[in-house]
Structures are given as structure tokens and as C-alpha cells.
Design an enzyme around this catalytic site. Sequence first.
Site, short mmCIF file in Angstrom:
data_model
loop_
_atom_site.label_atom_id
_atom_site.label_comp_id
_atom_site.label_asym_id
_atom_site.label_seq_id
_atom_site.Cartn_x
_atom_site.Cartn_y
_atom_site.Cartn_z
N GLU A 33 0.74 -1.14 0.06
CA GLU A 33 -0.07 0.01 0.05
C GLU A 33 0.90 1.35 -0.10
OE1 GLU A 33 -2.18 3.47 1.63
OE2 GLU A 33 -0.42 2.43 2.37
N HIS B 264 4.65 6.49 9.91
CA HIS B 264 6.06 6.55 9.14
C HIS B 264 7.11 6.99 9.81
CE1 HIS B 264 3.03 7.08 5.17
NE2 HIS B 264 2.79 6.16 6.06
ZN LIG Z 1 -1.38 2.58 6.26
#
Ligand SMILES: [Zn+2]
Length: 471
Positions: free
Chosen positions: A331, A429
Amino acid sequence: MKKHTYLLSILLLITSVLFAQKVNKEDSIQLKKIYTASLLDGKSYDWLDHLSNKIGGRLSGSVNAEKAVKYTQAELEKLGLDKVWLQPVMVPKWVRGLKEYSFMETGPGITSIMDICALGGSVATPNAGLKAEVIEVKGLEELATLGREKIEGKIVFYNRPMQADLIQTFEAYGGCVDQRYSGAAEAAKYGAVGIVVRSMNLRQDDFPHTGAMSYGDLPENQRIPACAISTNGADKLSNTLRLIPDLKFYFKQNCKVFPDVESYNVIGEITGSKYPNKFMIVGGHLDSWDLGDGSHDDGAGVVQSMDVLRLLKETGYKPEHSIRVVLFMNEENGLRGGREYATQANLKKENHVFALESDSGGFTPRGFSFDCDDANFAQVQSWEALFKPYLIHYFEKGGSGADIGPLKKEGMVLAGLRPDSQRYFDYHHAENDTFEAVNKRELELGAATMTSLIYLMDKYGIKNSTAQVKN
Ligand SMILES: [Zn+2]
């Protein structure tokens, strides 16, 4: 209105109220069973422990991503589902390489270290690193107004912060992320030599946050290196630039793109007792960025989705539709898994009627966002009271999830779990997206909330949809 017609309508009303109550009672008992099983005997947290602590970050094409494929396949096989299989998909392979290094130079020999990381997909700097003056902008529009004269030979510093007064933090993310995604391609057009982007983070800290970027159709020899800087670092750079506009910024990174490699979506299925050829899927993405362990993004969504099928079985519910868990690969930097799943579903003419994704972190669930027509949304809203005891109240129309997006067709219902999002971008992230950042109860409440929606969707079906008629 005649008297007997009047009485008849009263009678009909009473019957329908009684019926509704009966339906609600049965459903509220089933929801209670699901939440109890998840909170007392959930598996999601143990699975997340393994994914995060035994495997770790799962960037597409990495050894860890393959370990995660094997692990989740083996765990799904233990659940006694009707089918478990791997769906091959080619994925990009980008490798970060050595830890990045950066400093700001405010005078000859006067330097201070900065916290940076390469953006996913970026090219490397020259071997000795890259040093240049900096031009700060608040976004792509400001960049365009400056033009080549002011930008050529410099490092462009994108410093538009996430908008803190937006309650939906994903909106604040959406308002900034173009700097990260397209910043390098745009700056290169004006002769910039590199870019540094303020991390997509609402908190002040020292963690740089990576994420996908693209050079678009820029030829390879014009691609410039791109990195993210922590929010503290961004403020320091901006404040210092005001005092010393000709300061120099140095950074060094040796990331690299390799040829695509084969990976997999991991799929498990409980075959439907009444409509085996109508599919309802629940999923998250198995890949993650490489700085942390990808526990919130999207380890949480993966283990919750796995637990949905286990909880249905554990509470003795036999679905009428075929229910699949799909753990999508890639993804983060390509969406190849989501696209491949939709391609194969179309080729095999599989009739997907409902898809649910969890990819917004493992925080306390608040509800769902639905991408569907009015008839289906009205049905969903009629279930709100069932969720009230669990403090689930958010039922809104909107987006669903990136991986299930390619499946979208008329008459289908797509949904996304919507957990509390206030702290999500503290971890998103970044190196601190680890197991400790996920709360066991919050994760389990999410799994139960997803299972409950799948249960109700399965039991009551999709309304007035072409998808339903088609089968
Ligand atoms: Zn994600």
C-alpha cells in the site's frame, strides 16, 4: 382514513416495532458476544507483538515483508478457515541504505546536526553528500511564484505545517502531503538540487517521518534527492534562515531502487452458507515503512482484520456471504496489492458487495466512514443504537481505504474504520511507530467493532444494489 384502515396501520406499526426490537435484541446479544470475546480472548495483540517485535518494519520487497507473508499465512491456517492462499503480485523494491546524515552550516566550520530521513522512492545524493543554500517555501504554489532565478542551484525547503485546528487530522495530512509527494518533481523543474520537507506530524519532536514521493515523468537524470526533516528540525532551520539567509544545508543518503520483486497478498476465507459467490472482505496492508515496526500503520489493521474472521467463528456465527480477510501488500509505495486483488476479482467475475479496511491506526474506534448510496447508508444508520454501548458513534459518508478503493463499483458498499486520529500522526511513518505505541484494549475494541459491522452487513445484506441483483 376509515376506522378499520386506521386500526390496521396501528397493528402494522406495533408488529414492526416488535419485530425491530426482536431483531435489535438478537443483534445486541451477538455484538456483546463479539466485544466480550475480543476483550477477554482476543488474538490481535499477540499477532501484533509478533509482527512488530519478531519481524519489524515490512517495506515491500524486503526480507521482513516476506516473513510477514509466511507468518500471517501460517496463523490464518491455524484458524480453521475454509481456504487460505497467497495471491502473487510484483512489487517495487526501494532500499534506504545507510542511515542518512545531515547538518546545517551557519558559518565556516559552524554546524549543527539535523534529524532527517530519505523519502520513499528518492534517489541518493552524490557519494560525498549534497551541500547548498536553502530557499524556504510554504508549498508548491509559492514555489511556482519564485521561479528559476531564485531556486536554481538551491535546496528547496517545504515548510507548510499540518493545520492544527482541523479536528480530522487526516484532513490536515491531506492539506500538506502534496509537498512530500510532488515536491521534488516540481522543484527540479526550476533547477533545485534537492528538497527537504517538514515531517507530516502535528507534534513537535525530533522524529523525521518518511512516506511516498514521486518524480512523475521526470527523466532519470533530472531527479533530485528528497528527504524529510523532523518538526523541531524544520522550526530550527526556518528560524535560523531568518537570521542567516545564506546558511548551507548538507545531507547525505544512499537509497536505491532495485528491479521489482514478487510478493503476495495473503487471503483467508470463510465460505458463505447461502451466498458463497457474494464476497465481503475485511483487510489492512501487510507492508509498512522501514523506520519503525509499522505497528499502527498498518500492523493494527492487519491483526484486527485477521481477528474478525476468528471472532465470527468463536462466537458461533455462520456467515451467509463468503467473508474474506485480505492482507494487502505494497500500500505504502505502490498500491500494487490492492490493484492486483481488484484485477483478479474482475477476471474471475467475483461479486464483491462489501469491503471494509482498517488503516487509520490502532486507536480507540469511533465508528466508520462509508462510501455507498443513500439506501445503504440509511441501513447503516439504523444500526447506530447497537453500537452506542461501545461508544461508537461516528457514522459518516466519506472515503474508505486505499487498498479496497480499486474494487469500487456501483451498488457496492465500502467502509473504513475510523479510530480516534488525534495521536496518529505522532507515529505515522516514523521510527516511533512501534508495538508500545499501541494500546491492547483500543486495538481489541477496533477488532470487535469491525467484526460487528461485518456481522450486520452479512445478516442484512446490501440494499437495492446492482451488485445484489447481478448474482
Ligand atoms: Zn497505512
